[in-house]
Design an enzyme around this catalytic site. Sequence first.
Site, PDB file in Angstrom:
ATOM      1  N   TYR A  33       0.832  -1.205   0.000  1.00 10.59           N
ATOM      2  CA  TYR A  33       0.000   0.000   0.000  1.00 10.59           C
ATOM      3  C   TYR A  33       0.864   1.252   0.000  1.00 10.59           C
ATOM      4  CZ  TYR A  33       1.021   0.894   4.969  1.00 10.59           C
ATOM      5  OH  TYR A  33       1.653   1.188   6.148  1.00 10.59           O
ATOM      6  N   ARG A  52       7.917   3.778  -5.204  1.00  6.02           N
ATOM      7  CA  ARG A  52       8.045   2.840  -4.074  1.00  6.02           C
ATOM      8  C   ARG A  52       7.012   1.719  -4.195  1.00  6.02           C
ATOM      9  NH1 ARG A  52       7.760   5.126   1.923  1.00  6.02           N
ATOM     10  NH2 ARG A  52       5.562   5.278   1.366  1.00  6.02           N
ATOM     11  N   ARG A 100      -7.231 -20.852  -0.963  1.00  6.58           N
ATOM     12  CA  ARG A 100      -6.103 -20.639  -0.055  1.00  6.58           C
ATOM     13  C   ARG A 100      -4.957 -21.625  -0.298  1.00  6.58           C
ATOM     14  NH1 ARG A 100      -4.385 -21.938   5.136  1.00  6.58           N
ATOM     15  NH2 ARG A 100      -3.526 -20.185   6.303  1.00  6.58           N
ATOM     16  N   LYS A 147       6.576  -2.069   1.780  1.00  7.17           N
ATOM     17  CA  LYS A 147       5.420  -1.442   2.451  1.00  7.17           C
ATOM     18  C   LYS A 147       4.209  -2.371   2.334  1.00  7.17           C
ATOM     19  CE  LYS A 147       3.370   3.143   3.092  1.00  7.17           C
ATOM     20  NZ  LYS A 147       3.535   3.147   4.542  1.00  7.17           N
ATOM     21  N   GLU A 180      12.610   2.478  13.736  1.00  8.93           N
ATOM     22  CA  GLU A 180      11.720   3.576  13.330  1.00  8.93           C
ATOM     23  C   GLU A 180      10.505   3.587  14.243  1.00  8.93           C
ATOM     24  OE1 GLU A 180      10.202   2.781   9.324  1.00  8.93           O
ATOM     25  OE2 GLU A 180      10.330   0.639   9.701  1.00  8.93           O
TER      26      GLU A 180
HETATM   27  N1  PDD Z   1       3.234   5.032   7.208  1.00 10.67           N
HETATM   28  N2  PDD Z   1       7.974   3.812   8.499  1.00 10.67           N
HETATM   29  C1  PDD Z   1       6.842   3.083   8.549  1.00 10.67           C
HETATM   30  C2  PDD Z   1       6.865   1.774   9.251  1.00 10.67           C
HETATM   31  C3  PDD Z   1       5.661   3.573   7.964  1.00 10.67           C
HETATM   32  O1  PDD Z   1       4.534   2.838   8.013  1.00 10.67           O
HETATM   33  C4  PDD Z   1       5.666   4.837   7.326  1.00 10.67           C
HETATM   34  C5  PDD Z   1       4.444   5.398   6.667  1.00 10.67           C
HETATM   35  C6  PDD Z   1       6.879   5.557   7.302  1.00 10.67           C
HETATM   36  C7  PDD Z   1       6.995   6.902   6.632  1.00 10.67           C
HETATM   37  O2  PDD Z   1       6.881   6.787   5.230  1.00 10.67           O
HETATM   38  P1  PDD Z   1       6.331   7.992   4.359  1.00 10.67           P
HETATM   39  O3  PDD Z   1       7.161   9.192   4.703  1.00 10.67           O
HETATM   40  O4  PDD Z   1       6.535   7.547   2.966  1.00 10.67           O
HETATM   41  O5  PDD Z   1       4.887   8.200   4.723  1.00 10.67           O
HETATM   42  C8  PDD Z   1       8.005   5.018   7.879  1.00 10.67           C
HETATM   43  C9  PDD Z   1       1.998   5.472   6.599  1.00 10.67           C
HETATM   44  C10 PDD Z   1       1.798   6.948   6.648  1.00 10.67           C
HETATM   45  C11 PDD Z   1       0.854   4.675   7.189  1.00 10.67           C
HETATM   46  O6  PDD Z   1       1.025   3.475   7.339  1.00 10.67           O
HETATM   47  O7  PDD Z   1      -0.208   5.232   7.468  1.00 10.67           O
END
Ligand code: PDD
Length: 283
Positions: A33, A52, A100, A147, A180
């Site tokens: 996503y 990305r 599945r 992601k 993070e």
């Molecule tokens: N999250 N690290 C993680 C684990 C994240 O899920 C996100 C973003 C970021 C920052 O990425 P970006 O700057 O591209 O938004 C770092 C989004 C906002 C979410 O899951 O809602």
Amino acid sequence: MSRIAYVNKAYVPHGQAAVHIEDRGYQFADGVYEVVTVFKGALIDEEPHLDRLDRSLNELEMAWPVARSALKVILRQVVRQNHLINGVVYFQVTRGVASRQFEYPKDIKSSLVVTAKHMRELVHGPDKNGISVVTLPDLRWQRCDIKTTGLLASCMTKQRAKESGFNDAWMIDRDGFITEGTSNNAWIVTHDDELITRDISNALLNGITRRRILKIAESQGLNIIERAFTPQEAKKAREAFISSASSFVKPVTKIDDCVLGNGQIGSLSEALSNGFLDFLENS
Ligand code: PDD
């Protein structure tokens, strides 16, 4: 005003938007996503977000659900149909519907879902109030660079942070370094004016906001160091903040029991936050 979602070729009322129970996103979190900020109607850093998405899809050998150019049209349609001025668009690609089985099924069509959310607070630009973070073990897997929608470990960690009276958590890897935040990247500023954020690896997500802030910091002539740092170092920092598409530059004024600076946004974080607002205004 009713919300509209896009689900596999159709724009439908949000409440009626649905996918099949055997969608692999539902059974295996087999999906990826993106979250893109919409500021004054503009999609912020759209191309890097699509790049990305392409990387995440490639890592999982998953097909694009529609062409990149078509996705851009759909994102704009969802923004328009929801009368979205300030907020975020969320888009998710899952491998699709199949009975599945663990290995990737052949010849199935990936699913695309797009939603929009209003965030009135964005009207005023970045929020400069500080948040608190608690340091907790990083429970996630070894491909945090992708992601994916597999976010349960992050949900558990955020829940624990909230139940402990904190706004969020900074997660610690097995070597004792911060990876993070649960949905954002982590930054500190030392007493020597160094701006530090963890270098990119499979241990964390390469945030689009992170990359943008690095560019802004460079243009401001800051001393940037991309390296891992520990909770102990973070607690001694002069300033700290998080970054993401929905939080921009958000100050962290408390880590565990330590209050940073005077509990207010620090000067370097504020300069970056203002730089980010300039970028938003000019996008
Ligand atoms: N999250 N690290 C993680 C684990 C994240 O899920 C996100 C973003 C970021 C920052 O990425 P970006 O700057 O591209 O938004 C770092 C989004 C906002 C979410 O899951 O809602």
